[in-house]
Write a protein that holds these residues in place. Structure first.
Motif, short mmCIF file in Angstrom:
data_model
loop_
_atom_site.label_atom_id
_atom_site.label_comp_id
_atom_site.label_asym_id
_atom_site.label_seq_id
_atom_site.Cartn_x
_atom_site.Cartn_y
_atom_site.Cartn_z
N GLY A 103 0.99 -2.36 13.45
CA GLY A 103 0.63 -3.68 12.99
C GLY A 103 0.47 -4.09 11.81
O GLY A 103 0.58 -3.68 10.74
N LYS A 104 -0.68 -5.02 12.12
CA LYS A 104 -1.18 -5.71 11.22
C LYS A 104 -1.37 -4.22 9.41
O LYS A 104 -1.13 -4.62 8.64
CB LYS A 104 -2.96 -5.84 11.87
CG LYS A 104 -2.85 -6.48 9.74
CD LYS A 104 -4.32 -7.94 10.45
CE LYS A 104 -6.19 -6.62 11.18
NZ LYS A 104 -6.55 -6.55 10.08
N ASP A 105 -2.13 -3.42 9.60
CA ASP A 105 -2.22 -2.10 9.01
C ASP A 105 -1.09 -1.30 8.50
O ASP A 105 -1.72 -0.76 7.83
CB ASP A 105 -3.64 -2.16 8.74
CG ASP A 105 -4.61 -3.54 8.27
OD1 ASP A 105 -4.54 -4.18 7.22
OD2 ASP A 105 -5.50 -3.10 9.48
N ASP A 106 -0.82 -0.93 9.51
CA ASP A 106 0.55 0.10 9.67
C ASP A 106 1.44 -0.66 10.53
O ASP A 106 1.72 -0.15 11.68
CB ASP A 106 -0.61 0.72 10.57
CG ASP A 106 0.46 2.58 10.49
OD1 ASP A 106 1.48 2.51 10.14
OD2 ASP A 106 -0.40 3.06 11.76
N LEU A 107 2.13 -0.80 9.74
CA LEU A 107 3.95 -1.38 9.86
C LEU A 107 4.72 0.25 9.41
O LEU A 107 4.96 0.24 8.51
CB LEU A 107 4.72 -2.46 9.59
CG LEU A 107 5.51 -2.85 10.85
CD1 LEU A 107 5.18 -3.58 11.81
CD2 LEU A 107 6.45 -3.69 9.70
N ARG A 108 5.23 0.75 10.49
CA ARG A 108 5.82 1.71 10.10
C ARG A 108 7.75 1.29 11.24
O ARG A 108 7.76 -0.08 12.04
CB ARG A 108 5.97 3.24 11.47
CG ARG A 108 5.17 3.73 10.49
CD ARG A 108 4.50 4.50 11.61
NE ARG A 108 3.25 4.14 12.45
CZ ARG A 108 2.43 4.61 13.92
NH1 ARG A 108 2.29 5.66 13.94
NH2 ARG A 108 1.64 3.99 14.08
N GLY A 109 8.50 1.72 10.40
CA GLY A 109 9.88 1.19 10.86
C GLY A 109 9.78 -0.19 10.10
O GLY A 109 9.38 0.63 8.76
N ILE A 110 11.18 -0.36 10.53
CA ILE A 110 11.70 -1.40 9.63
C ILE A 110 11.19 -3.16 10.10
O ILE A 110 11.96 -3.48 11.00
CB ILE A 110 13.08 -1.44 9.36
CG1 ILE A 110 13.88 -0.65 8.68
CG2 ILE A 110 13.59 -2.58 8.79
CD1 ILE A 110 15.20 0.12 9.43
N ARG A 111 10.68 -3.92 9.07
CA ARG A 111 10.25 -5.57 10.24
C ARG A 111 11.41 -6.29 10.39
O ARG A 111 12.30 -6.26 9.12
CB ARG A 111 9.39 -5.72 9.50
CG ARG A 111 8.62 -6.66 9.60
CD ARG A 111 7.76 -7.81 8.89
NE ARG A 111 8.07 -8.57 7.90
CZ ARG A 111 8.07 -9.49 8.43
NH1 ARG A 111 8.06 -10.09 8.59
NH2 ARG A 111 8.60 -10.25 6.98
#
Ligand SMILES: [Zn+2]
Ligand SMILES: [Zn+2]
Length: 360
Positions: A103-111
């Motif tokens: 989420g906010k501070d840790d987005l793994r994968g492809i948005r």
């Protein structure tokens, strides 16, 4: 008319079947490169797939990042994965590695990665708000259904939204974009290099006899590969660089720096490349060796366990699949890779079984 050697050459980079490559190349306009370059959103999607795969731990497979072939088709490229002996592991790589989590501070994968259509071992994906498309193949259907259901249950439990078929940005994706939008701009800037590497990924298999390939990324601009070789099966870095900068199938990489003692007969090196002209981005290539006999035997057993083709196993380890591990004096003696892989697979199996019970 395209010559057979040109088809063979191209296949070393893409892993395409002979018939598939012949057909695709036959349709290319006169003078087009054998591996065309993607543009705009399409290049961005492909670069994001490479980045996400590099960031997700995948080792003990003789195929780079579990990929069997990449078909650089004009309208909708195809990435075909190898399910090997652990299809649930592959489904997890796609479900958790490619689709956004965090989420906010840790987005793994492809948005913004979304499923457009799935079935028959294929998942067609696209990016929200763009025409970019990619087909993912080779993921067994039952394994995929299990992974998708598991992620839906997980999202429900923590009050999140599973991204797969969600209409707009998920709350996690939205929060990340607000907080760290510049990341995406930086990723977009290096997408020409990322896409070019993904489209040639199989040269890292056909051009180098490594035991193990680990991926990583650094800052927002660097794609990295760390290749480990059996000392006796070392591929010289020049050989791989020649492939990557080959006059016909090349990426216009510029070497930037190296820390390497190959010229003095030592092994183990690291070479940084800058991306092609007018494209920023860096490529970090590391070569390591493993000398201990029992450690190479351990790789051999792990590769056997994961279902790697035996001829490749022999090619990179120099021994037949499943050969016994005999420790040399002074070895720590802890060779538990296969046991670890087995525990991981069993854990996944249990998790899916629980999910099915809950769902019914
Ligand atoms: Zn070197
Ligand atoms: Zn040992």
């Amino acid at each position: 008319m395209l010559s057979d050697p040109a088809i063979d050459l191209c296949r070393r980079y893409t892993g395409e079947t002979w018939a598939g490559a012949k057909e695709r190349l036959g349709k290319l306009p006169q003078g087009s490169p054998l591996i065309p370059a993607a543009q705009g959103d399409q290049a961005f999607l492909e670069a994001e797939v490479l980045r996400a795969l590099l960031e997700f731990p995948t080792t003990y497979t003789t195929r780079p990042l579990r990929i069997l072939r990449v078909i650089p088709d004009e309208t909708r490229p195809v990435v075909r994965f190898a399910a090997d002996s652990d299809p649930d592991g592959l489904a997890d790589l796609i479900a958790w590695g490619l689709f956004s989590t965090g989420g906010k501070d840790d987005l793994r994968g492809i948005r913004g990665l979304r499923i457009i259509e799935a079935g028959h071992g294929r998942i067609d994906v696209g990016l929200l708000g763009s025409d970019a498309r990619l087909r993912l193949e080779g993921i067994p259907e039952a394994a995929w259904r299990g992974a998708e259901a598991h992620r839906h249950q997980w999202a429900q439990r923590i009050g999140e939204v599973a991204p797969f078929r969600h209409g707009g940005p998920t709350p996690g994706e939205h929060a990340f974009a607000l907080e760290h939008g510049w990341f995406e701009e930086a990723w977009r800037e290096v997408s020409a290099l990322g896409s070019a590497l993904l489209r040639r990924l199989l040269i890292f298999r056909s051009g180098a006899d490594w035991l193990d390939m680990a991926g990583f990324t650094k800052h927002a601009s660097t794609y990295g590969f760390r290749l480990t070789f059996a000392e006796s099966h070392w591929t010289h870095h020049d050989t791989l660089i020649e492939h990557l900068t080959h006059p016909v199938c090349r990426i216009a990489l510029k070497e930037d720096m190296r820390t390497c003692a190959c010229a003095f007969g030592e092994r183990g090196c690291r070479i940084w490349f800058d991306g092609p002209e007018q494209a920023v981005g860096r490529f970090d290539l590391q070569f390591l060796t493993d000398q201990r006999d029992c450690e190479i035997a351990e790789y051999n057993q792990a590769l056997t366990y994961t279902g790697s083709p035996s001829e490749e196993n022999i090619r990179v380890t120099g021994r037949r699949p499943g050969a016994a591990v005999v420790c040399s004096p002074g070895c720590h003696g802890r060779h538990d890779t296969v046991a670890f892989l087995r525990r991981m697979a069993e854990g996944r199996h249990k998790e899916r079984a629980q999910g099915r019970r809950k769902a019914s």
